[in-house]
Enzyme design. Structure first.
Site, PDB file in Angstrom:
ATOM      1  N   HIS A 135     125.920  -2.061  53.056  1.00 32.34           N
ATOM      2  CA  HIS A 135     125.169  -3.285  53.323  1.00 32.34           C
ATOM      3  C   HIS A 135     123.854  -2.844  53.975  1.00 32.34           C
ATOM      4  CE1 HIS A 135     124.248  -7.035  55.520  1.00 32.34           C
ATOM      5  NE2 HIS A 135     125.093  -7.655  54.713  1.00 32.34           N
ATOM      6  N   LYS A 193     133.229 -13.335  60.169  1.00 35.58           N
ATOM      7  CA  LYS A 193     133.892 -13.000  58.914  1.00 35.58           C
ATOM      8  C   LYS A 193     135.411 -12.927  59.096  1.00 35.58           C
ATOM      9  CE  LYS A 193     130.031 -10.259  57.124  1.00 35.58           C
ATOM     10  NZ  LYS A 193     129.362 -11.154  56.179  1.00 35.58           N
TER      11      LYS A 193
END
Lengths: 136, 424
Positions: free
Chosen positions: B137, B240
């Site tokens: 990421h 998350k």
């Protein structure tokens, strides 16, 4: 608005077979932008003759809406004077598309429009600056 | 003072009920799943971007603000003591959850901030090497680029195999150059690949490198024990893993954290301040400058309670079954290209990135949105990986504890609709 209404035959046609897709050998105007949130990109190239858009091409990658809208826009401004093209309003692009565009997809629909404006403004701006210098 | 906390946990499903159940039917614990989108029930397949929150988490935050709100570590008054206990209690829960000592749990905003904290307190010398990977990421690439630029450190990236795994041959070569630090993700947010963290850490340590693991896509889905993995740093985001936004965790080995300089400075992270200079507070507070996200930490602690009540093994099994189901069904949809390891569902977690014919992922997301289905489309903050895959964007579905087979079925029907609309 439904997805069926958004992806009309004509939009898909422009997406798969875009008009004015490609690059120019010696463009006078070159502008590019990227939609940060999705990575869509559009570059527009213009050849100027007598203050008019003599030839205009675009290339890039992105969704059907951004690619179709840009392609339609390039057809729309072909042969138009730079000054007039620089004054085109958002609504004209949306009218060209003539499909319902949700607020979330406005950025897609107007990516090419933004690039065209940036290209024209910076060209006209530079030209004006240049004129001013000559006047001095 | 724990009353409000316990009150909240009463609403949580009992772990015992969940044991052995084939599908974890917990959708009823998530109020948002009752929402209608364009008149259709919400099918939320974007949990890798952010997960939904169970009622227990929402209530814990609500209750905190209604009954216990005060600043922590400061006041002598009752509320301040209670708020401090709740905040530190959350830290303890998280520490236990990942097998760490509570002094090793630093509250930050998110995984990105945790990586920045390490990147900016590492102080590499010119020529020192930092190794990351192509599947990261942006949050595990950009901070290292910045640090390399500022210090003259070198930055190298481990490439991928065709299957979407880290190229171990190249990994060996790069690690043998004795990098100062290697940083890689536990689970890829695009490919879903579960990296062999334990082996990678051991290999890196053999060459004297420090290891930072990005666990943002792992902690919500698989059992993580930082001591077993032996990672030096392990980072993750609360939002998350069923927790609120604005709270995340940096785990670091105590001995390392003690040697590191503070990242942000100011209130609460100091021991003594004189105009001539200051001394730092003990761990973990040395790294928590200013009033922290107290409600966020409490919410995250409650999310950990919730995950534990389900059991991480059950969650992993549930999600793996869903992914396998989706992978097999999607294979049969004409024109679908899927990314990441396909042959072994055991090394995949959480996500399936894919494309459908020449439909741009955004257009696909629009069509699915019409059906009440939320998916992610775009570059997933992993542009170098997109380049490696040779695409500019992909669509992605991701699952969580509340995802059901029915959700996948609705999604599959919508894929067929997309094919019809786009005349594929």
């Amino acid at each position: 608005m439904s997805a069926e209404a958004m992806y009309e035959e004509i939009i898909l046609d422009y997406y798969r077979h875009p008009q004015n897709f490609g690059t120019l050998e010696k463009p006078d105007i070159k502008a590019k932008d990227v939609n940060i949130s999705c990575g869509d990109e559009v570059e527009i190239q213009i050849a100027v003759k007598e203050g008019k858009i003599a030839q205009i091409m675009f290339h890039g990658k992105g969704c059907a809406i951004s690619q179709a809208a840009t392609s339609m826009l390039t057809e729309h401004v072909q042969g138009v004077s730079l000054e007039k093209a620089a004054k085109i309003a958002k609504q004209e692009v949306l009218d060209l598309l003539s499909i319902p565009i949700s607020p979330m997809r406005l950025k897609c629909a107007l990516l090419g429009f933004k690039v065209l404006k940036v290209g024209l403004y910076s060209y006209l701006g530079e030209k004006r600056d240049g004129d001013e210098c000559e006047d001095e | 003072m724990q009353a409000s906390y316990i009150q909240v946990s009463e609403e949580m499903p009992l772990g015992k009920e969940r044991q052995g159940s084939k599908e974890i039917a917990v959708s009823k614990d998530f109020p948002i799943l009752q929402t209608k989108i364009r008149g259709k029930p919400l099918i939320y397949l974007d949990s890798a971007a952010t997960s939904q929150k169970p009622l227990s988490v929402i209530t814990a935050i609500d209750t905190y603000y209604k009954t216990t709100n005060a600043n922590i570590h400061r006041g002598l008054h009752t509320l301040s003591g209670q708020a401090t206990d709740l905040y530190e209690g959350a830290r303890k829960k998280i520490a236990t959850f990942i097998g760490a000592n509570e002094k090793e749990i630093i509250f930050v905003r998110n995984a990105t901030e945790a990586i920045n904290l390490v990147a900016h307190t590492l102080h590499p010398k010119r020529g020192d090497m930092i190794v990351s990977t192509v599947m990261e990421h942006h949050s595990n690439i950009v901070p290292w680029q910045q640090v390399a630029q500022q210090t003259g450190a070198l930055l190298a990236f481990i490439p991928l195999t065709k299957e979407g795994l880290l190229d171990m041959k190249k990994t060996n070569v790069l690690f043998a150059k004795k990098p100062l630090l290697v940083a890689f993700t536990h689970v890829s947010n695009v490919l879903g690949t579960i990296n062999p963290v334990k082996e990678l850490v051991a290999l890196a340590h053999k060459y004297g490198a420090l290891v930072l693991v990005d666990g943002a896509q792992a902690v919500p889905h698989i059992h993580v024990n930082v001591k077993e993995l032996d990672a030096d740093f392990y980072v993750f985001s609360g939002h998350k893993m069923l927790g609120p936004t604005g709270i995340g965790v940096l785990y670091g080995k105590k001995a390392l954290l003690e040697k590191m300089d503070p990242f942000l400075t100011g209130g609460d992270m100091i021991k003594e301040v004189a105009l001539e200079g200051s001394t730092w507070n003990e761990l973990p507070w040395k790294f928590e400058a200013g009033t922290p996200n107290i409600a966020g930490a409490i919410g995250l602690g409650t999310a950990v309670d919730y995950l534990q009540s389900l059991g991480m093994e059950n969650i992993q099994k549930h999600e793996q079954e869903l992914l396998q189901y989706a992978l097999e069904k999607m294979k049969c949809v004409a024109g679908v290209t899927m990314y990441g390891p396909l042959y072994d569902p055991l090394i995949r977690s959480g996500v399936i990135a894919f494309n459908l014919g020449d439909i741009h992922p955004h257009d696909l997301a629009s069509v699915l949105d019409d059906e009440g289905i939320a998916i992610r489309s775009g570059h997933h903050c992993a542009q170098p990986l997109m380049q490696t895959l040779g695409v500019s964007a992909t669509a992605r579905i991701s699952v969580s504890v509340y995802t059901t087979k029915k959700d996948i079925d609705v999604f599959l029907v919508a894929l067929e609709k997309a094919r019809r609309i786009f005349r594929l």
